[in-house]
Write a protein that holds these residues in place. Structure first.
Motif, PDB file in Angstrom:
ATOM      1  N   ARG A 112       0.844  -1.193   0.000  1.00  0.00           N
ATOM      2  CA  ARG A 112       0.000   0.000   0.000  1.00  0.00           C
ATOM      3  C   ARG A 112       0.883   1.248   0.000  1.00  0.00           C
ATOM      4  NH1 ARG A 112      -3.051  -3.397  -1.034  1.00  0.00           N
ATOM      5  NH2 ARG A 112      -5.061  -3.947  -0.082  1.00  0.00           N
ATOM      6  N   LEU A 113       0.358   2.282  -0.653  1.00  0.00           N
ATOM      7  CA  LEU A 113       0.981   3.595  -0.619  1.00  0.00           C
ATOM      8  C   LEU A 113      -0.014   4.569  -0.009  1.00  0.00           C
ATOM      9  CD1 LEU A 113       3.255   5.637  -1.536  1.00  0.00           C
ATOM     10  CD2 LEU A 113       1.856   5.962  -3.602  1.00  0.00           C
ATOM     11  N   TYR A 114       0.468   5.403   0.897  1.00  0.00           N
ATOM     12  CA  TYR A 114      -0.364   6.413   1.541  1.00  0.00           C
ATOM     13  C   TYR A 114       0.155   7.800   1.149  1.00  0.00           C
ATOM     14  CZ  TYR A 114      -1.614   2.349   4.336  1.00  0.00           C
ATOM     15  OH  TYR A 114      -2.021   1.105   4.734  1.00  0.00           O
ATOM     16  N   THR A 115      -0.732   8.673   0.683  1.00  0.00           N
ATOM     17  CA  THR A 115      -0.331   9.985   0.185  1.00  0.00           C
ATOM     18  C   THR A 115      -1.075  11.094   0.919  1.00  0.00           C
ATOM     19  OG1 THR A 115      -1.998   9.827  -1.588  1.00  0.00           O
ATOM     20  CG2 THR A 115       0.245   9.118  -2.108  1.00  0.00           C
ATOM     21  N   THR A 116      -0.354  12.142   1.312  1.00  0.00           N
ATOM     22  CA  THR A 116      -1.001  13.295   1.942  1.00  0.00           C
ATOM     23  C   THR A 116      -1.663  14.149   0.876  1.00  0.00           C
ATOM     24  OG1 THR A 116       1.133  14.461   1.878  1.00  0.00           O
ATOM     25  CG2 THR A 116       0.518  13.392   3.937  1.00  0.00           C
ATOM     26  N   GLU A 117      -2.935  14.505   1.128  1.00  0.00           N
ATOM     27  CA  GLU A 117      -3.733  15.195   0.121  1.00  0.00           C
ATOM     28  C   GLU A 117      -4.614  16.271   0.748  1.00  0.00           C
ATOM     29  OE1 GLU A 117      -4.208  11.043  -2.467  1.00  0.00           O
ATOM     30  OE2 GLU A 117      -5.968  12.288  -2.106  1.00  0.00           O
ATOM     31  N   ASN A 118      -5.066  17.186  -0.088  1.00  0.00           N
ATOM     32  CA  ASN A 118      -5.954  18.265   0.313  1.00  0.00           C
ATOM     33  C   ASN A 118      -7.307  18.099  -0.371  1.00  0.00           C
ATOM     34  OD1 ASN A 118      -6.967  20.688   1.293  1.00  0.00           O
ATOM     35  ND2 ASN A 118      -5.833  21.976  -0.127  1.00  0.00           N
ATOM     36  N   ASP A 119      -8.364  17.955   0.416  1.00  0.00           N
ATOM     37  CA  ASP A 119      -9.741  18.069  -0.083  1.00  0.00           C
ATOM     38  C   ASP A 119     -10.050  19.562  -0.013  1.00  0.00           C
ATOM     39  OD1 ASP A 119     -12.455  18.154  -0.506  1.00  0.00           O
ATOM     40  OD2 ASP A 119     -12.971  16.740   1.084  1.00  0.00           O
ATOM     41  N   PHE A 120      -9.678  20.294  -1.082  1.00  0.00           N
ATOM     42  CA  PHE A 120      -9.576  21.740  -0.956  1.00  0.00           C
ATOM     43  C   PHE A 120     -10.909  22.468  -0.866  1.00  0.00           C
ATOM     44  CE2 PHE A 120      -8.329  20.447  -5.317  1.00  0.00           C
ATOM     45  CZ  PHE A 120      -9.382  20.970  -6.066  1.00  0.00           C
ATOM     46  N   ASP A 121     -11.962  21.930  -1.425  1.00  0.00           N
ATOM     47  CA  ASP A 121     -13.253  22.613  -1.305  1.00  0.00           C
ATOM     48  C   ASP A 121     -13.849  22.469   0.095  1.00  0.00           C
ATOM     49  OD1 ASP A 121     -13.334  23.701  -3.862  1.00  0.00           O
ATOM     50  OD2 ASP A 121     -14.183  21.868  -4.728  1.00  0.00           O
ATOM     51  N   MET A 122     -13.479  21.393   0.788  1.00  0.00           N
ATOM     52  CA  MET A 122     -13.966  21.178   2.144  1.00  0.00           C
ATOM     53  C   MET A 122     -12.933  21.579   3.198  1.00  0.00           C
ATOM     54  SD  MET A 122     -16.993  20.120   1.650  1.00  0.00           S
ATOM     55  CE  MET A 122     -17.417  19.597   3.304  1.00  0.00           C
ATOM     56  N   ALA A 123     -11.756  22.043   2.759  1.00  0.00           N
ATOM     57  CA  ALA A 123     -10.676  22.423   3.685  1.00  0.00           C
ATOM     58  C   ALA A 123     -10.376  21.285   4.663  1.00  0.00           C
ATOM     59  CB  ALA A 123     -11.019  23.704   4.423  1.00  0.00           C
ATOM     60  N   ARG A 124     -10.226  20.105   4.112  1.00  0.00           N
ATOM     61  CA  ARG A 124     -10.038  18.896   4.917  1.00  0.00           C
ATOM     62  C   ARG A 124      -8.816  18.141   4.431  1.00  0.00           C
ATOM     63  NH1 ARG A 124     -11.620  13.283   4.507  1.00  0.00           N
ATOM     64  NH2 ARG A 124     -12.162  13.710   2.320  1.00  0.00           N
ATOM     65  N   GLY A 125      -7.987  17.693   5.355  1.00  0.00           N
ATOM     66  CA  GLY A 125      -6.856  16.860   4.997  1.00  0.00           C
ATOM     67  C   GLY A 125      -7.265  15.413   4.865  1.00  0.00           C
ATOM     68  N   CYS A 126      -6.713  14.722   3.897  1.00  0.00           N
ATOM     69  CA  CYS A 126      -7.009  13.302   3.741  1.00  0.00           C
ATOM     70  C   CYS A 126      -5.751  12.550   3.305  1.00  0.00           C
ATOM     71  CB  CYS A 126      -8.155  13.066   2.763  1.00  0.00           C
ATOM     72  SG  CYS A 126      -7.926  13.786   1.128  1.00  0.00           S
ATOM     73  N   ILE A 127      -5.807  11.250   3.478  1.00  0.00           N
ATOM     74  CA  ILE A 127      -4.714  10.353   3.111  1.00  0.00           C
ATOM     75  C   ILE A 127      -5.229   9.408   2.036  1.00  0.00           C
ATOM     76  CG2 ILE A 127      -3.045   8.653   3.912  1.00  0.00           C
ATOM     77  CD1 ILE A 127      -2.739  11.435   5.201  1.00  0.00           C
ATOM     78  N   GLY A 128      -4.665   9.508   0.831  1.00  0.00           N
ATOM     79  CA  GLY A 128      -5.036   8.603  -0.234  1.00  0.00           C
ATOM     80  C   GLY A 128      -4.424   7.233  -0.020  1.00  0.00           C
ATOM     81  N   VAL A 129      -5.155   6.185  -0.359  1.00  0.00           N
ATOM     82  CA  VAL A 129      -4.680   4.810  -0.200  1.00  0.00           C
ATOM     83  C   VAL A 129      -4.643   4.160  -1.580  1.00  0.00           C
ATOM     84  CG1 VAL A 129      -5.031   2.598   0.958  1.00  0.00           C
ATOM     85  CG2 VAL A 129      -5.782   4.727   2.074  1.00  0.00           C
ATOM     86  N   TRP A 130      -3.478   3.617  -1.952  1.00  0.00           N
ATOM     87  CA  TRP A 130      -3.249   3.081  -3.295  1.00  0.00           C
ATOM     88  C   TRP A 130      -2.758   1.644  -3.205  1.00  0.00           C
ATOM     89  CZ3 TRP A 130      -3.882   6.890  -7.234  1.00  0.00           C
ATOM     90  CH2 TRP A 130      -3.992   8.208  -6.761  1.00  0.00           C
ATOM     91  N   ASP A 131      -3.273   0.790  -4.100  1.00  0.00           N
ATOM     92  CA  ASP A 131      -2.909  -0.634  -4.149  1.00  0.00           C
ATOM     93  C   ASP A 131      -1.710  -0.808  -5.068  1.00  0.00           C
ATOM     94  OD1 ASP A 131      -2.705  -3.367  -4.435  1.00  0.00           O
ATOM     95  OD2 ASP A 131      -4.851  -3.691  -4.699  1.00  0.00           O
ATOM     96  N   VAL A 132      -0.550  -1.030  -4.480  1.00  0.00           N
ATOM     97  CA  VAL A 132       0.683  -1.132  -5.264  1.00  0.00           C
ATOM     98  C   VAL A 132       0.651  -2.344  -6.176  1.00  0.00           C
ATOM     99  CG1 VAL A 132       3.194  -1.418  -5.085  1.00  0.00           C
ATOM    100  CG2 VAL A 132       1.988   0.094  -3.481  1.00  0.00           C
TER     101      VAL A 132
END
Length: 363
Positions: free
Chosen positions: A126-146
């Motif tokens: 798995r890969l975890y990425t720091t991301e911005n949900d910019f319209d909601m001003a919310r931080g999120c972590i994307g989860v990717w299947d390597v």
């Protein structure tokens, strides 16, 4: 450090961000000389490169790159890295670090952008990425299947606003996130939109997204938590960047262990002023040392993790990259200098970028 550049995206764009979150076994890099350290850099001609350095700081390889990125996540088992566009970038490239080939391209979903950092799970699946949900001003972590060519599985909440760096905790799949607390939106470029109300925090997450613990510094809510280091015994170090009154010189380095209160480390006043409110990188070294670099002040301050006292100070213009070593601490600078703490220094024909990553199998 290096001034931001405008450039066109190339086939291997942003590989220079390889010097970022995560540690990898040196055996995975045998085909390129088994380097002990990696750093992005820029040649005098303006060409971007990624270099591998040996334990003696000799250069083992140099790969020419078409552009500059921000940071990357390094796979735990093979010489493969996910290199991210500089915030507010919307894509990342999976790079074969031996050949320089782009294996996959990751695109942030609509309404999201990357913050420039990521981390792999312990087994690399798995890969975890720091991301911005910019319209909601919310931080999120994307989860990717390597294993499925980096297919996006979904996302989890980061526990705050503006997640910058993410690290996997040693020996586990738990994650620690530096939620910087600063709201941004692509329509406003890199403008900081919520400084009066920002609330940075340090958040520990399970790999499934459960909040395990959170740390806030209410008395220093204008101190953006940005960069992280994780020691083998679970001690986390965090570097901060002050967004408040320039005449105030707060601590820029903190230590935290799960279940305990955070400890803030501060130098004597005349040194603290010279840090200029900006922590660039952080690393643990030998003999219970933790180092904070301050590129704007041209300083590296080294503290004892037990006593919290500053034990040494290194003056180096534009110093930012730092990593632990058997000898103590390795550093690099934007002025083309590198060395082992204050013991050995040399100049090379490169301008090193912000981070220096030690390759290790410890995690």
């Amino acid at each position: 450090m290096l001034e931001p550049s405008k450039f066109k995206t190339g086939r291997r764009a942003f590989l220079s961000g390889l010097c970022a979150a995560g540690f990898v076994p040196a055996t995975g890099w045998a085909s390129v000389g088994s380097p002990r350290y990696l750093s992005a850099a820029r040649e005098a001609s303006g060409t971007y490169v990624i270099v591998g350095l040996g334990a003696d700081l000799s250069e083992l390889f140099r790969v020419v790159l078409p552009a500059r990125g921000h940071a990357a996540a390094a796979h735990p088992d093979r010489a493969e890295a996910v290199a991210f566009a500089r915030r507010p970038g919307v894509y990342a490239l999976v790079i074969d670090c031996g050949s320089g080939a782009v294996l996959h391209r990751l695109n942030a979903p609509q309404g999201r952008h990357f913050y420039g950092h990521g981390a792999f799970s312990r087994d690399g699946s798995r890969l975890y990425t720091t991301e911005n949900d910019f319209d909601m001003a919310r931080g999120c972590i994307g989860v990717w299947d390597v294993s499925a060519e980096y297919r996006r599985l979904g996302e989890i909440d980061s526990g705050g606003v503006g997640p910058h760096e993410i690290r996997r905790m040693p020996g586990s799949d738990d994650l620690v996130v530096a939620n910087g607390g600063i709201e941004t939106h692509p329509d406003s470029g890199r403008a900081k939109l919520n400084l009066p109300t920002m609330r940075p925090n340090l958040t520990y997450l399970s790999s499934a997204g459960a909040v395990l613990e959170q740390v806030e510094l209410p008395e220093l809510r204008r101190n953006s938590i940005r960069h992280l280091a994780a020691r083998h015994d679970g001690l986390v170090g965090f570097a901060m960047q002050w967004q408040g009154d320039a005449t105030v010189h707060p601590p820029l380095l903190g230590l935290h262990r799960r279940g305990q209160n955070a400890r803030l480390l501060k130098a004597i006043p005349q040194v603290q002023r010279r840090l200029r409110g900006y922590g660039g990188s952080i690393a643990f070294g030998a003999d219970k040392q933790v180092a904070l670099t301050a590129p704007r002040g041209g300083l590296m301050a080294v503290f004892d993790t037990d006593t919290g006292k500053m034990v040494s100070l290194l003056d180096e213009p534009d110093i930012c990259g730092v990593a632990g070593a058997e000898q103590g601490l390795i550093f690099t600078t934007g002025a083309g200098r590198l060395g082992v703490s204050g013991l050995r220094r040399k100049a090379v024909d490169l301008q090193f970028d912000n981070h220096l990553i030690a390759l290790s199998a410890d995690l």
